[in-house]
Scaffold this motif. Structure first.
Motif, PDB file in Angstrom:
ATOM      1  N   GLY A  38      11.846   4.142  52.522  1.00 47.59           N
ATOM      2  CA  GLY A  38      12.855   3.103  52.363  1.00 47.59           C
ATOM      3  C   GLY A  38      13.295   3.088  50.910  1.00 47.59           C
ATOM      4  N   GLY A  81      10.337   0.413  53.949  1.00 44.36           N
ATOM      5  CA  GLY A  81      11.336   0.836  54.943  1.00 44.36           C
ATOM      6  C   GLY A  81      11.758  -0.332  55.824  1.00 44.36           C
ATOM      7  N   THR A 102      14.318   1.803  42.710  1.00 45.62           N
ATOM      8  CA  THR A 102      12.914   2.059  42.363  1.00 45.62           C
ATOM      9  C   THR A 102      12.665   3.561  42.237  1.00 45.62           C
TER      10      THR A 102
HETATM   11  C1  SAM Z   1      14.667  -2.837  51.043  1.00 41.72           C
HETATM   12  S1  SAM Z   1      15.475  -1.316  51.194  1.00 41.72           S
HETATM   13  C2  SAM Z   1      14.553  -0.273  50.111  1.00 41.72           C
HETATM   14  C3  SAM Z   1      14.684  -0.624  48.658  1.00 41.72           C
HETATM   15  C4  SAM Z   1      14.086   0.385  47.693  1.00 41.72           C
HETATM   16  N1  SAM Z   1      12.712   0.713  48.013  1.00 41.72           N
HETATM   17  C5  SAM Z   1      14.140  -0.133  46.284  1.00 41.72           C
HETATM   18  O1  SAM Z   1      13.088  -0.498  45.721  1.00 41.72           O
HETATM   19  O2  SAM Z   1      15.230  -0.207  45.726  1.00 41.72           O
HETATM   20  C6  SAM Z   1      14.986  -0.791  52.784  1.00 41.72           C
HETATM   21  C7  SAM Z   1      15.470   0.579  53.175  1.00 41.72           C
HETATM   22  O3  SAM Z   1      14.734   0.969  54.329  1.00 41.72           O
HETATM   23  C8  SAM Z   1      15.553   1.853  55.034  1.00 41.72           C
HETATM   24  N2  SAM Z   1      15.057   2.022  56.406  1.00 41.72           N
HETATM   25  C9  SAM Z   1      15.407   1.332  57.510  1.00 41.72           C
HETATM   26  N3  SAM Z   1      14.755   1.828  58.581  1.00 41.72           N
HETATM   27  C10 SAM Z   1      13.988   2.841  58.130  1.00 41.72           C
HETATM   28  C11 SAM Z   1      13.085   3.750  58.744  1.00 41.72           C
HETATM   29  N4  SAM Z   1      12.845   3.706  60.067  1.00 41.72           N
HETATM   30  N5  SAM Z   1      12.468   4.670  57.984  1.00 41.72           N
HETATM   31  C12 SAM Z   1      12.699   4.722  56.639  1.00 41.72           C
HETATM   32  N6  SAM Z   1      13.532   3.884  56.007  1.00 41.72           N
HETATM   33  C13 SAM Z   1      14.167   2.952  56.734  1.00 41.72           C
HETATM   34  C14 SAM Z   1      16.938   1.232  54.967  1.00 41.72           C
HETATM   35  O4  SAM Z   1      17.937   2.214  55.212  1.00 41.72           O
HETATM   36  C15 SAM Z   1      16.949   0.687  53.543  1.00 41.72           C
HETATM   37  O5  SAM Z   1      17.601   1.596  52.696  1.00 41.72           O
END
Ligand code: SAM
Length: 224
Positions: free
Chosen positions: A17, A77, A23
């Motif tokens: 994610g 994620g 990050t």
């Molecule tokens: C809160 S954001 C991540 C923020 C990032 N870690 C940061 O610190 O800036 C959550 C992310 O999880 C991703 N996401 C959603 N479903 C997912 C999955 N099944 N596997 C991996 N990533 C996923 C979304 O596309 C989104 O970009």
């Protein structure tokens, strides 16, 4: 993340994610892998032999593409209990000895954040004359699950009382919990927890102020 990596001499990082890479692109670790079905930045600008981007859901990454182990894994994620717990179980399989997992968003900041989807959280805020996109979903249920079913993992949930913008996250490492006392809840009870039950399970989160929690981590984990 950088404090942990520097102190423990970590070289291999995985982030699940990644979104805009706020990050990921700031993490100062030589080998980095990123997983997200929908990166919100031009990954090719950052890609090199030691920095890899896997545009796919985490289940697909862990089951078909993960080809190495990591010292530090950041789970951020999909913010549902089921997916986050599955990511956590998969991450444990590829965590090196002496490695650390950080799970983000383990504590919802308000009721809206804990709703089932981000769209619901936004719509419910609007219905109450509020704005904001914050969404932690029910990731918080991962903590009682780990507390009750992983006696060989130690963890602290870090908070920073000096910085109200700091969102709590939970840091875990391999280490027997000598005082292991599972709470009187089975998986069905955990699944049915809601935002208003949080005070009842507060002691399961092992809250510590940020600096104290990192000191405990550094005293507990031996450098690889
Ligand atoms: C809160 S954001 C991540 C923020 C990032 N870690 C940061 O610190 O800036 C959550 C992310 O999880 C991703 N996401 C959603 N479903 C997912 C999955 N099944 N596997 C991996 N990533 C996923 C979304 O596309 C989104 O970009």
């Amino acid at each position: 993340m950088n404090k942990i990596a520097k102190h423990l001499g970590f070289t291999d990082y995985l982030e699940v994610g990644v979104q805009g890479g706020v990050t990921f692109n700031a993490v100062d670790i030589s080998h980095r892998d990123a997983v997200d079905p929908n990166f919100l930045f031009e990954t090719s600008e950052f890609e090199r032999e030691t920095v890899r981007f896997f545009q796919m859901p985490s289940d697909e990454f862990f089951s078909r593409h993960c080809d190495k182990t990591y010292d530090l894994i950041f789970l951020d994620g999909l913010h549902t209990f089921t997916q986050c717990f599955r990511d956590f179980c998969a991450a444990l399989q590829v965590l090196r000895e002496g490695g650390v997992i950080v799970i983000d968003d383990t504590v919802p900041g308000d009721l809206f954040s804990s709703l089932a989807t981000q769209d619901l959280a936004i719509a419910a805020r609007e219905a109450h004359g509020l704005t904001g996109r914050a969404w932690t979903g029910d990731v918080f249920k991962v903590i009682p699950t780990i507390h009750n079913y992983f006696p060989n993992l130690s963890y602290v949930t870090l908070r920073n009382p000096d910085n109200p913008m700091y969102k709590p996250n939970t840091v875990l490492w391999r280490g027997q919990r000598a005082d292991f006392h599972p709470a009187d809840m089975d998986l069905k009870d955990i699944e049915s927890l809601g935002y208003f039950d949080l005070p009842l399970i507060e002691n399961l989160f092992n809250y510590m102020d940020y600096e104290d929690g990192l000191s405990l981590l550094f005293d507990s984990v031996t450098k690889p």
